[in-house]
Design a protein around this motif. Structure first.
Motif, short mmCIF file in Angstrom:
data_model
loop_
_atom_site.label_atom_id
_atom_site.label_comp_id
_atom_site.label_asym_id
_atom_site.label_seq_id
_atom_site.Cartn_x
_atom_site.Cartn_y
_atom_site.Cartn_z
N TRP A 223 45.68 -99.42 -63.37
CA TRP A 223 44.90 -98.27 -62.92
C TRP A 223 43.93 -98.69 -61.82
N TYR B 269 43.95 -97.39 -58.03
CA TYR B 269 42.80 -96.70 -57.46
C TYR B 269 42.32 -97.39 -56.18
N PRO C 133 33.81 -95.96 -59.48
CA PRO C 133 35.00 -95.47 -60.19
C PRO C 133 35.37 -96.35 -61.39
#
Length: 124
Positions: free
Chosen positions: A58, A62, A31
């Motif tokens: 972020w 995540y 990712p």
């Protein structure tokens, strides 16, 4: 200092070359790798001066989401099956019609507030 358009174009070129090598070496696309490849330069252009903070936030977010998925399917021994389940759920929950219906439900929920909470708020 905010990046110039030239900075963004150079970053895009370097990222494309790095990701090409990454794939050539048959490394898995995580990712984080996907985020760098697909979103970084757009975020450099969109968020003035805040790219480093934005990426950090972020990635942390995540990780939290990923941990939740991991715990949800901890008893599923097949990693490929876990990945398929997760991918299907992420796709479903990001579908515009699903998002619209979910928002409509959440916005129509009437919260029940006790009289004590209301009284305390009115005292302020």
């Amino acid at each position: 200092q905010d990046p110039t358009e030239e900075d963004c174009n150079r970053a895009q070129l370097i990222l494309e070359l790095a990701i090409a090598q990454h794939r050539k070496l048959n490394f898995s696309v995580t990712p984080k790798t996907h985020g760098m490849e697909t979103h970084v330069v757009a975020q450099m252009r969109q968020f003035a001066g805040g790219l480093a903070k934005l990426i950090e936030h972020w990635v942390e977010h995540y990780h939290q989401i990923g941990y939740g998925y991991d715990m949800q399917w901890i008893n599923q021994p097949n990693e490929e099956r876990k990945a398929i389940i997760r991918s299907n759920r992420e796709f479903t929950f990001s579908h515009p019609e699903v998002v619209k219906r979910r928002d409509r439900i959440y916005n129509n929920i009437k919260r029940k507030t006790s009289a004590a909470v209301v009284a305390a708020a009115e005292e302020r």
